[in-house]
Design a protein around this motif. Structure first.
Motif, PDB file in Angstrom:
ATOM      1  N   ARG A  36      -4.055 -33.784 -12.635  1.00  0.00           N
ATOM      2  CA  ARG A  36      -4.018 -34.027 -11.185  1.00  0.00           C
ATOM      3  C   ARG A  36      -3.501 -35.435 -10.896  1.00  0.00           C
ATOM      4  N   GLN A  37      -4.032 -36.408 -11.599  1.00  0.00           N
ATOM      5  CA  GLN A  37      -3.619 -37.795 -11.378  1.00  0.00           C
ATOM      6  C   GLN A  37      -2.179 -38.029 -11.821  1.00  0.00           C
ATOM      7  N   TYR A  38      -1.801 -37.410 -12.918  1.00  0.00           N
ATOM      8  CA  TYR A  38      -0.442 -37.552 -13.444  1.00  0.00           C
ATOM      9  C   TYR A  38       0.568 -36.932 -12.475  1.00  0.00           C
ATOM     10  N   GLU A  84      -0.726 -36.047 -25.168  1.00  0.00           N
ATOM     11  CA  GLU A  84       0.035 -35.661 -26.365  1.00  0.00           C
ATOM     12  C   GLU A  84      -0.298 -34.236 -26.786  1.00  0.00           C
ATOM     13  N   ARG A  85      -1.577 -33.885 -26.738  1.00  0.00           N
ATOM     14  CA  ARG A  85      -1.996 -32.518 -27.078  1.00  0.00           C
ATOM     15  C   ARG A  85      -1.373 -31.509 -26.109  1.00  0.00           C
ATOM     16  N   MET A  86      -1.365 -31.854 -24.803  1.00  0.00           N
ATOM     17  CA  MET A  86      -0.796 -30.939 -23.818  1.00  0.00           C
ATOM     18  C   MET A  86       0.726 -30.819 -23.978  1.00  0.00           C
ATOM     19  N   GLN A  87       1.376 -31.901 -24.398  1.00  0.00           N
ATOM     20  CA  GLN A  87       2.810 -31.815 -24.680  1.00  0.00           C
ATOM     21  C   GLN A  87       3.052 -30.921 -25.888  1.00  0.00           C
ATOM     22  N   SER A  88       2.275 -31.085 -26.941  1.00  0.00           N
ATOM     23  CA  SER A  88       2.427 -30.259 -28.149  1.00  0.00           C
ATOM     24  C   SER A  88       2.181 -28.786 -27.845  1.00  0.00           C
ATOM     25  N   ALA A  89       1.264 -28.524 -26.918  1.00  0.00           N
ATOM     26  CA  ALA A  89       0.940 -27.138 -26.557  1.00  0.00           C
ATOM     27  C   ALA A  89       1.948 -26.547 -25.577  1.00  0.00           C
ATOM     28  N   GLY A  90       2.889 -27.366 -25.096  1.00  0.00           N
ATOM     29  CA  GLY A  90       3.891 -26.867 -24.156  1.00  0.00           C
ATOM     30  C   GLY A  90       3.434 -26.861 -22.704  1.00  0.00           C
ATOM     31  N   ILE A  91       2.283 -27.433 -22.422  1.00  0.00           N
ATOM     32  CA  ILE A  91       1.785 -27.486 -21.043  1.00  0.00           C
ATOM     33  C   ILE A  91       2.574 -28.524 -20.259  1.00  0.00           C
ATOM     34  N   LEU A  92       2.798 -29.680 -20.861  1.00  0.00           N
ATOM     35  CA  LEU A  92       3.649 -30.716 -20.272  1.00  0.00           C
ATOM     36  C   LEU A  92       5.007 -30.636 -20.957  1.00  0.00           C
ATOM     37  N   ARG A  93       6.040 -30.516 -20.146  1.00  0.00           N
ATOM     38  CA  ARG A  93       7.385 -30.387 -20.712  1.00  0.00           C
ATOM     39  C   ARG A  93       8.098 -31.721 -20.829  1.00  0.00           C
ATOM     40  N   GLY A  94       7.467 -32.783 -20.422  1.00  0.00           N
ATOM     41  CA  GLY A  94       8.081 -34.096 -20.547  1.00  0.00           C
ATOM     42  C   GLY A  94       8.255 -34.758 -19.199  1.00  0.00           C
ATOM     43  N   MET A 149      23.555 -20.635   3.128  1.00  0.00           N
ATOM     44  CA  MET A 149      23.718 -22.078   3.277  1.00  0.00           C
ATOM     45  C   MET A 149      22.363 -22.729   3.523  1.00  0.00           C
ATOM     46  N   HIS A 150      22.021 -23.730   2.712  1.00  0.00           N
ATOM     47  CA  HIS A 150      20.774 -24.467   2.919  1.00  0.00           C
ATOM     48  C   HIS A 150      20.893 -25.325   4.164  1.00  0.00           C
ATOM     49  N   VAL A 151      19.888 -25.279   5.004  1.00  0.00           N
ATOM     50  CA  VAL A 151      19.842 -26.106   6.202  1.00  0.00           C
ATOM     51  C   VAL A 151      18.873 -27.266   5.972  1.00  0.00           C
ATOM     52  N   ALA A 152      17.694 -26.956   5.453  1.00  0.00           N
ATOM     53  CA  ALA A 152      16.687 -27.993   5.208  1.00  0.00           C
ATOM     54  C   ALA A 152      15.783 -27.554   4.076  1.00  0.00           C
ATOM     55  N   ARG A 153      15.335 -28.502   3.297  1.00  0.00           N
ATOM     56  CA  ARG A 153      14.334 -28.241   2.263  1.00  0.00           C
ATOM     57  C   ARG A 153      12.995 -28.625   2.881  1.00  0.00           C
ATOM     58  N   VAL A 154      12.198 -27.627   3.208  1.00  0.00           N
ATOM     59  CA  VAL A 154      10.930 -27.841   3.892  1.00  0.00           C
ATOM     60  C   VAL A 154       9.845 -28.249   2.901  1.00  0.00           C
ATOM     61  N   LYS A 155       9.850 -27.628   1.729  1.00  0.00           N
ATOM     62  CA  LYS A 155       8.873 -27.986   0.696  1.00  0.00           C
ATOM     63  C   LYS A 155       9.525 -27.829  -0.662  1.00  0.00           C
ATOM     64  N   SER A 156       9.373 -28.831  -1.474  1.00  0.00           N
ATOM     65  CA  SER A 156       9.863 -28.789  -2.846  1.00  0.00           C
ATOM     66  C   SER A 156       8.828 -29.514  -3.692  1.00  0.00           C
ATOM     67  N   ASP A 157       7.975 -28.750  -4.335  1.00  0.00           N
ATOM     68  CA  ASP A 157       6.866 -29.344  -5.059  1.00  0.00           C
ATOM     69  C   ASP A 157       6.552 -28.486  -6.271  1.00  0.00           C
ATOM     70  N   GLU A 158       6.557 -29.085  -7.433  1.00  0.00           N
ATOM     71  CA  GLU A 158       6.226 -28.348  -8.646  1.00  0.00           C
ATOM     72  C   GLU A 158       4.796 -28.628  -9.104  1.00  0.00           C
ATOM     73  N   SER A 159       4.037 -29.376  -8.326  1.00  0.00           N
ATOM     74  CA  SER A 159       2.664 -29.680  -8.694  1.00  0.00           C
ATOM     75  C   SER A 159       1.797 -28.442  -8.595  1.00  0.00           C
ATOM     76  N   LEU A 160       0.908 -28.300  -9.527  1.00  0.00           N
ATOM     77  CA  LEU A 160      -0.030 -27.183  -9.521  1.00  0.00           C
ATOM     78  C   LEU A 160      -1.348 -27.601  -8.885  1.00  0.00           C
ATOM     79  N   PRO A 161      -2.020 -26.690  -8.216  1.00  0.00           N
ATOM     80  CA  PRO A 161      -3.337 -27.017  -7.668  1.00  0.00           C
ATOM     81  C   PRO A 161      -4.389 -26.934  -8.757  1.00  0.00           C
ATOM     82  N   LEU A 162      -4.598 -28.028  -9.460  1.00  0.00           N
ATOM     83  CA  LEU A 162      -5.541 -28.040 -10.588  1.00  0.00           C
ATOM     84  C   LEU A 162      -6.937 -28.446 -10.162  1.00  0.00           C
TER      85      LEU A 162
END
Length: 151
Positions: free
Chosen positions: A11-13, A40-50, A138-151
């Motif tokens: 969440r903080q990250y 590091e563990r979450m990166q190794s597990a593929g949870i964090l992609r970098g 045609m894109h007019v506006a990007r209203v929401k662009s968020d890849e954060s998960l509700p953790l």
């Protein structure tokens, strides 16, 4: 798979990835070494992609974004693979998504202006293999662009 401490760290990250490790650790209520081990563990597990840099395309002069909904000729056995391989080679295609349903693929295409878009469309998109139908949005506006998960 994730415990409460992992979720607090994520969440903080997600909230402020540019904050220093000690700041994120403090906000998550863990030591910096605990946070580093868990990340590091979450990166190794593929949870964090970098970590990645996000480029502001309009600031570089790309003012046009178009979503192309593509239906492929599925009578060809390798239509998806061949189309996607060719679409990956178009520099102005910044995203490729595949779907189940009437639309098979969505391409997100950027261009400097409408003239540039027309050139990309005619010279690089239309020649892509196995296109049965294509629709441009045609894109007019990007209203929401968020890849954060509700953790």
């Amino acid at each position: 798979m994730l415990d409460d401490t992992d979720r607090r760290i994520l969440r903080q990250y997600q909230a402020d990835p540019e904050a220093g490790a000690s700041v994120i650790a403090e906000r998550a209520g863990v030591t910096a070494s605990t946070m580093a081990r868990r990340l590091e563990r979450m990166q190794s597990a593929g949870i964090l992609r970098g970590v990645r840099g996000e480029v502001n395309w309009p600031a570089l002069g790309y003012a046009v974004e178009v979503s192309l909904r593509v239906t492929l000729d599925k009578t060809q056995p390798r239509a998806f693979d061949e189309f996607i391989a060719a679409a990956r080679r178009v520099p102005e295609v910044i995203e490729i998504q595949t779907f189940l349903g009437q639309v098979d693929v969505r391409l997100s295409v950027i261009a400097r202006d409408m003239g540039h878009y027309q050139q990309v469309y005619r010279d690089q998109v239309l020649p892509l293999p196995h296109i049965a139908d294509i629709e441009a949005l045609m894109h007019v506006a990007r209203v929401k662009s968020d890849e954060s998960l509700p953790l």
